[in-house]
Write a protein that holds these residues in place. Structure first.
Motif, PDB file in Angstrom:
ATOM      1  N   MET A 260     -80.870 -41.685  55.409  1.00 26.88           N
ATOM      2  CA  MET A 260     -80.783 -40.695  56.491  1.00 26.88           C
ATOM      3  C   MET A 260     -79.963 -39.476  56.081  1.00 26.88           C
ATOM      4  O   MET A 260     -80.331 -38.346  56.375  1.00 26.88           O
ATOM      5  CB  MET A 260     -80.208 -41.345  57.750  1.00 26.88           C
ATOM      6  CG  MET A 260     -81.165 -42.345  58.360  1.00 26.88           C
ATOM      7  SD  MET A 260     -80.422 -43.368  59.621  1.00 26.88           S
ATOM      8  CE  MET A 260     -80.311 -42.225  60.999  1.00 26.88           C
TER       9      MET A 260
ATOM     10  N   VAL B  67     -86.218 -44.027  56.110  1.00 24.47           N
ATOM     11  CA  VAL B  67     -85.740 -45.384  55.890  1.00 24.47           C
ATOM     12  C   VAL B  67     -86.996 -46.223  55.545  1.00 24.47           C
ATOM     13  O   VAL B  67     -88.088 -45.924  56.060  1.00 24.47           O
ATOM     14  CB  VAL B  67     -85.061 -45.858  57.199  1.00 24.47           C
ATOM     15  CG1 VAL B  67     -84.733 -47.328  57.177  1.00 24.47           C
ATOM     16  CG2 VAL B  67     -83.809 -45.011  57.472  1.00 24.47           C
TER      17      VAL B  67
ATOM     18  N   ARG C 139     -93.696 -43.051  61.716  1.00 24.64           N
ATOM     19  CA  ARG C 139     -93.498 -41.834  60.925  1.00 24.64           C
ATOM     20  C   ARG C 139     -94.301 -41.862  59.628  1.00 24.64           C
ATOM     21  O   ARG C 139     -94.246 -40.898  58.854  1.00 24.64           O
ATOM     22  CB  ARG C 139     -92.013 -41.694  60.579  1.00 24.64           C
ATOM     23  CG  ARG C 139     -91.277 -40.614  61.373  1.00 24.64           C
ATOM     24  CD  ARG C 139     -89.851 -40.637  60.884  1.00 24.64           C
ATOM     25  NE  ARG C 139     -89.070 -39.484  61.193  1.00 24.64           N
ATOM     26  CZ  ARG C 139     -88.218 -39.420  62.209  1.00 24.64           C
ATOM     27  NH1 ARG C 139     -88.124 -40.397  63.067  1.00 24.64           N
ATOM     28  NH2 ARG C 139     -87.469 -38.363  62.360  1.00 24.64           N
TER      29      ARG C 139
ATOM     30  N   ASP D 155     -77.554 -34.916  59.166  1.00 24.14           N
ATOM     31  CA  ASP D 155     -78.872 -34.535  58.638  1.00 24.14           C
ATOM     32  C   ASP D 155     -79.404 -33.233  59.242  1.00 24.14           C
ATOM     33  O   ASP D 155     -80.525 -32.841  58.975  1.00 24.14           O
ATOM     34  CB  ASP D 155     -79.890 -35.682  58.759  1.00 24.14           C
ATOM     35  CG  ASP D 155     -80.075 -36.188  60.174  1.00 24.14           C
ATOM     36  OD1 ASP D 155     -79.332 -35.730  61.063  1.00 24.14           O
ATOM     37  OD2 ASP D 155     -80.965 -37.022  60.394  1.00 24.14           O
TER      38      ASP D 155
END
Ligand code: AMP
Length: 215
Positions: A53, A59, A88, A155
Protein backbone atom coordinates in the motif's frame (compact mmCIF):
# COMPACT_ATOMS: atom_id res chain seq x y z
CA UNK A 1 -29.03 -4.80 -4.01
CA UNK A 2 -25.40 -5.94 -4.30
CA UNK A 3 -23.39 -3.05 -5.71
CA UNK A 4 -19.79 -2.64 -6.83
CA UNK A 5 -18.31 0.86 -6.95
CA UNK A 6 -15.69 0.86 -9.69
CA UNK A 7 -13.48 3.78 -10.55
CA UNK A 8 -9.99 5.21 -10.18
CA UNK A 9 -8.50 6.40 -6.88
CA UNK A 10 -9.82 9.86 -6.04
CA UNK A 11 -13.10 9.45 -7.96
CA UNK A 12 -15.10 9.58 -4.71
CA UNK A 13 -15.97 5.89 -4.34
CA UNK A 14 -15.76 6.07 -0.53
CA UNK A 15 -17.80 9.26 -0.23
CA UNK A 16 -20.58 8.05 -2.51
CA UNK A 17 -20.59 4.50 -1.14
CA UNK A 18 -21.24 6.09 2.27
CA UNK A 19 -24.15 8.13 0.91
CA UNK A 20 -25.73 5.10 -0.78
CA UNK A 21 -25.09 2.93 2.28
CA UNK A 22 -27.11 5.36 4.42
CA UNK A 23 -29.85 5.69 1.80
CA UNK A 24 -30.45 1.96 1.30
CA UNK A 25 -29.34 0.84 4.77
CA UNK A 26 -26.82 -1.67 3.44
CA UNK A 27 -23.20 -2.03 4.61
CA UNK A 28 -20.37 -0.18 2.89
CA UNK A 29 -17.43 -2.55 2.57
CA UNK A 30 -14.15 -0.88 1.67
CA UNK A 31 -11.15 -3.19 1.31
CA UNK A 32 -8.87 -0.14 1.68
CA UNK A 33 -10.50 0.72 5.04
CA UNK A 34 -10.31 -2.90 6.21
CA UNK A 35 -6.63 -3.06 5.27
CA UNK A 36 -5.86 0.27 6.98
CA UNK A 37 -7.60 -1.03 10.11
CA UNK A 38 -5.48 -4.19 9.94
CA UNK A 39 -2.36 -2.00 9.69
CA UNK A 40 -3.46 0.07 12.70
CA UNK A 41 -4.03 -3.14 14.68
CA UNK A 42 -0.66 -4.48 13.48
CA UNK A 43 -2.13 -7.81 12.43
CA UNK A 44 -0.12 -10.17 10.25
CA UNK A 45 -2.30 -9.30 7.22
CA UNK A 46 -1.90 -5.58 7.96
CA UNK A 47 1.87 -5.72 8.18
CA UNK A 48 2.04 -7.66 4.93
CA UNK A 49 -0.38 -5.33 3.13
CA UNK A 50 1.38 -2.13 4.27
CA UNK A 51 4.46 -2.88 2.17
CA UNK A 52 2.32 -2.83 -0.98
CA UNK A 53 0.00 0.00 0.00
CA UNK A 54 2.76 2.48 0.88
CA UNK A 55 4.18 1.99 -2.62
CA UNK A 56 0.82 2.44 -4.36
CA UNK A 57 0.77 -1.20 -5.43
CA UNK A 58 -2.06 -3.69 -5.12
CA UNK A 59 -2.10 -6.13 -2.23
CA UNK A 60 -2.00 -9.75 -3.53
CA UNK A 61 -5.37 -10.97 -4.83
CA UNK A 62 -5.75 -13.84 -2.37
CA UNK A 63 -5.35 -11.54 0.65
CA UNK A 64 -8.26 -9.29 -0.36
CA UNK A 65 -10.37 -12.16 -1.69
CA UNK A 66 -10.19 -13.88 1.71
CA UNK A 67 -11.12 -10.62 3.47
CA UNK A 68 -14.15 -10.03 1.23
CA UNK A 69 -15.35 -13.62 1.34
CA UNK A 70 -15.36 -13.55 5.13
CA UNK A 71 -17.06 -10.13 5.26
CA UNK A 72 -19.85 -11.01 2.80
CA UNK A 73 -20.70 -14.10 4.86
CA UNK A 74 -21.74 -11.86 7.78
CA UNK A 75 -25.42 -11.49 8.58
CA UNK A 76 -25.62 -7.75 7.79
CA UNK A 77 -24.86 -8.47 4.12
CA UNK A 78 -27.96 -10.62 3.65
CA UNK A 79 -30.06 -7.76 2.19
CA UNK A 80 -27.33 -6.21 0.08
CA UNK A 81 -23.98 -4.45 0.30
CA UNK A 82 -21.68 -2.01 -1.44
CA UNK A 83 -18.18 -3.09 -2.40
CA UNK A 84 -15.82 -0.12 -2.60
CA UNK A 85 -12.34 -0.80 -3.97
CA UNK A 86 -12.99 -4.48 -4.66
CA UNK A 87 -12.60 -6.09 -7.14
CA UNK A 88 -9.54 -4.35 -8.53
CA UNK A 89 -8.29 -7.04 -10.90
CA UNK A 90 -10.02 -9.40 -13.31
CA UNK A 91 -8.84 -12.35 -11.16
CA UNK A 92 -10.61 -10.80 -8.13
CA UNK A 93 -13.78 -10.25 -10.17
CA UNK A 94 -13.80 -13.83 -11.41
CA UNK A 95 -13.34 -15.16 -7.89
CA UNK A 96 -16.04 -12.82 -6.55
CA UNK A 97 -18.41 -14.27 -9.12
CA UNK A 98 -18.04 -17.70 -7.51
CA UNK A 99 -19.44 -16.62 -4.11
CA UNK A 100 -21.53 -13.48 -4.77
CA UNK A 101 -24.26 -12.33 -7.12
CA UNK A 102 -23.60 -8.77 -8.23
CA UNK A 103 -26.55 -6.66 -9.44
CA UNK A 104 -24.74 -3.58 -10.68
CA UNK A 105 -21.19 -2.27 -11.17
CA UNK A 106 -21.27 1.51 -10.95
CA UNK A 107 -18.29 3.08 -12.70
CA UNK A 108 -17.25 6.59 -11.57
CA UNK A 109 -15.48 8.22 -14.52
CA UNK A 110 -12.95 11.04 -14.30
CA UNK A 111 -9.90 12.41 -16.10
CA UNK A 112 -6.46 11.67 -14.63
CA UNK A 113 -5.81 15.39 -14.27
CA UNK A 114 -8.79 15.87 -11.99
CA UNK A 115 -7.84 12.79 -9.96
CA UNK A 116 -4.27 14.01 -9.37
CA UNK A 117 -5.62 17.41 -8.28
CA UNK A 118 -8.05 15.74 -5.92
CA UNK A 119 -5.74 13.16 -4.39
CA UNK A 120 -2.93 15.59 -3.72
CA UNK A 121 -5.43 18.09 -2.29
CA UNK A 122 -7.07 15.61 0.08
CA UNK A 123 -6.74 15.05 3.82
CA UNK A 124 -8.41 12.22 5.73
CA UNK A 125 -9.41 11.60 9.33
CA UNK A 126 -7.13 8.89 10.77
CA UNK A 127 -9.93 7.84 13.13
CA UNK A 128 -13.08 7.56 10.98
CA UNK A 129 -11.58 7.72 7.47
CA UNK A 130 -13.71 10.69 6.29
CA UNK A 131 -12.02 12.48 3.34
CA UNK A 132 -11.83 16.30 2.98
CA UNK A 133 -10.67 18.62 0.22
CA UNK A 134 -8.06 20.98 1.68
CA UNK A 135 -9.55 23.84 -0.35
CA UNK A 136 -12.94 23.33 1.37
CA UNK A 137 -11.61 23.25 4.95
CA UNK A 138 -11.09 26.97 5.39
CA UNK A 139 -8.02 26.55 7.61
CA UNK A 140 -9.63 24.24 10.20
CA UNK A 141 -7.77 20.99 9.55
CA UNK A 142 -9.79 18.81 11.93
CA UNK A 143 -12.44 16.15 11.27
CA UNK A 144 -15.96 17.59 11.29
CA UNK A 145 -17.29 14.33 12.75
CA UNK A 146 -14.90 13.71 15.65
CA UNK A 147 -12.49 16.71 15.74
CA UNK A 148 -9.42 14.53 15.14
CA UNK A 149 -6.55 16.39 13.36
CA UNK A 150 -6.59 15.38 9.68
CA UNK A 151 -3.62 13.74 7.96
CA UNK A 152 -2.31 13.21 4.42
CA UNK A 153 -2.65 9.51 3.61
CA UNK A 154 0.73 7.90 3.03
CA UNK A 155 -0.42 6.77 -0.42
CA UNK A 156 -1.78 10.24 -1.35
CA UNK A 157 1.78 11.61 -1.44
CA UNK A 158 2.50 12.87 -4.99
CA UNK A 159 5.00 10.16 -5.96
CA UNK A 160 2.57 7.41 -4.90
CA UNK A 161 -0.47 9.00 -6.58
CA UNK A 162 1.13 8.57 -10.03
CA UNK A 163 1.86 4.94 -9.29
CA UNK A 164 -1.71 4.29 -8.11
CA UNK A 165 -3.14 5.75 -11.32
CA UNK A 166 -0.75 3.66 -13.41
CA UNK A 167 -1.81 0.53 -11.51
CA UNK A 168 -5.47 1.52 -11.96
CA UNK A 169 -5.14 1.78 -15.75
CA UNK A 170 -3.23 -1.45 -16.07
CA UNK A 171 -5.04 -3.72 -13.60
CA UNK A 172 -8.44 -2.23 -12.70
CA UNK A 173 -9.70 -0.40 -15.81
CA UNK A 174 -10.18 -3.77 -17.64
CA UNK A 175 -13.04 -4.40 -15.20
CA UNK A 176 -15.10 -1.79 -17.05
CA UNK A 177 -15.12 -4.12 -20.04
CA UNK A 178 -15.58 -7.18 -17.84
CA UNK A 179 -18.78 -5.89 -16.20
CA UNK A 180 -19.90 -4.28 -19.46
CA UNK A 181 -19.91 -7.69 -21.13
CA UNK A 182 -21.95 -9.08 -18.24
CA UNK A 183 -24.48 -6.28 -18.79
CA UNK A 184 -24.00 -4.97 -15.23
CA UNK A 185 -22.12 -1.73 -15.93
CA UNK A 186 -23.53 1.76 -15.32
CA UNK A 187 -21.28 4.77 -15.99
CA UNK A 188 -21.50 8.00 -14.00
CA UNK A 189 -19.28 10.99 -14.85
CA UNK A 190 -17.93 12.77 -11.78
CA UNK A 191 -16.89 15.90 -13.68
CA UNK A 192 -18.72 18.56 -15.61
CA UNK A 193 -17.86 17.10 -19.01
CA UNK A 194 -14.63 18.99 -19.65
CA UNK A 195 -12.66 17.74 -16.67
CA UNK A 196 -13.76 20.29 -14.08
CA UNK A 197 -14.81 19.36 -10.55
CA UNK A 198 -18.53 19.49 -9.69
CA UNK A 199 -20.39 19.39 -6.34
CA UNK A 200 -20.70 16.08 -4.48
CA UNK A 201 -24.51 16.51 -4.45
CA UNK A 202 -24.66 16.57 -8.26
CA UNK A 203 -22.70 13.32 -8.51
CA UNK A 204 -24.85 11.79 -5.72
CA UNK A 205 -27.99 12.59 -7.76
CA UNK A 206 -26.51 10.98 -10.87
CA UNK A 207 -25.63 7.86 -8.87
CA UNK A 208 -29.07 7.62 -7.27
CA UNK A 209 -30.65 7.87 -10.70
CA UNK A 210 -28.38 5.16 -12.10
CA UNK A 211 -29.32 2.84 -9.22
CA UNK A 212 -33.06 3.45 -9.36
CA UNK A 213 -33.71 0.64 -11.81
CA UNK A 214 -32.18 -1.86 -9.37
CA UNK A 215 -33.80 -0.70 -6.12
P1 AMP B 1 -8.32 2.49 -1.37
O1 AMP B 1 -8.59 3.05 -0.02
O2 AMP B 1 -9.47 1.71 -1.93
O3 AMP B 1 -7.77 3.51 -2.34
O4 AMP B 1 -7.15 1.39 -1.19
C1 AMP B 1 -5.89 1.76 -0.70
C2 AMP B 1 -4.85 0.68 -1.05
O5 AMP B 1 -5.26 -0.57 -0.46
C3 AMP B 1 -4.72 0.38 -2.52
O6 AMP B 1 -3.84 1.29 -3.17
C4 AMP B 1 -4.14 -1.04 -2.48
O7 AMP B 1 -2.77 -1.04 -2.13
C5 AMP B 1 -4.91 -1.66 -1.32
N1 AMP B 1 -6.16 -2.29 -1.79
C6 AMP B 1 -7.44 -1.94 -1.48
N2 AMP B 1 -8.34 -2.73 -2.10
C7 AMP B 1 -7.60 -3.61 -2.83
C8 AMP B 1 -7.93 -4.68 -3.72
N3 AMP B 1 -9.20 -4.99 -3.99
N4 AMP B 1 -6.91 -5.37 -4.29
C9 AMP B 1 -5.62 -5.09 -4.02
N5 AMP B 1 -5.24 -4.08 -3.21
C10 AMP B 1 -6.22 -3.34 -2.63
Amino acid sequence: MNIIFLGPPGAGKGTHANIISAKYQIPHISTGDILRMAIANQTETGLRAKEYMDKGQLVPDQVVIDIVKERLAMADCADGYILDGFPRTVAQAEELGTFAKIDVALNLMASDQLLVERLSGRLVCPLCGAPYRISALGGDLTCRVDSTPLILREDDKPETVDKRLEVYHEKTAPLIDYYGKLGLLRNVAIDGGTGEDIPVETVAERISKALEEFA
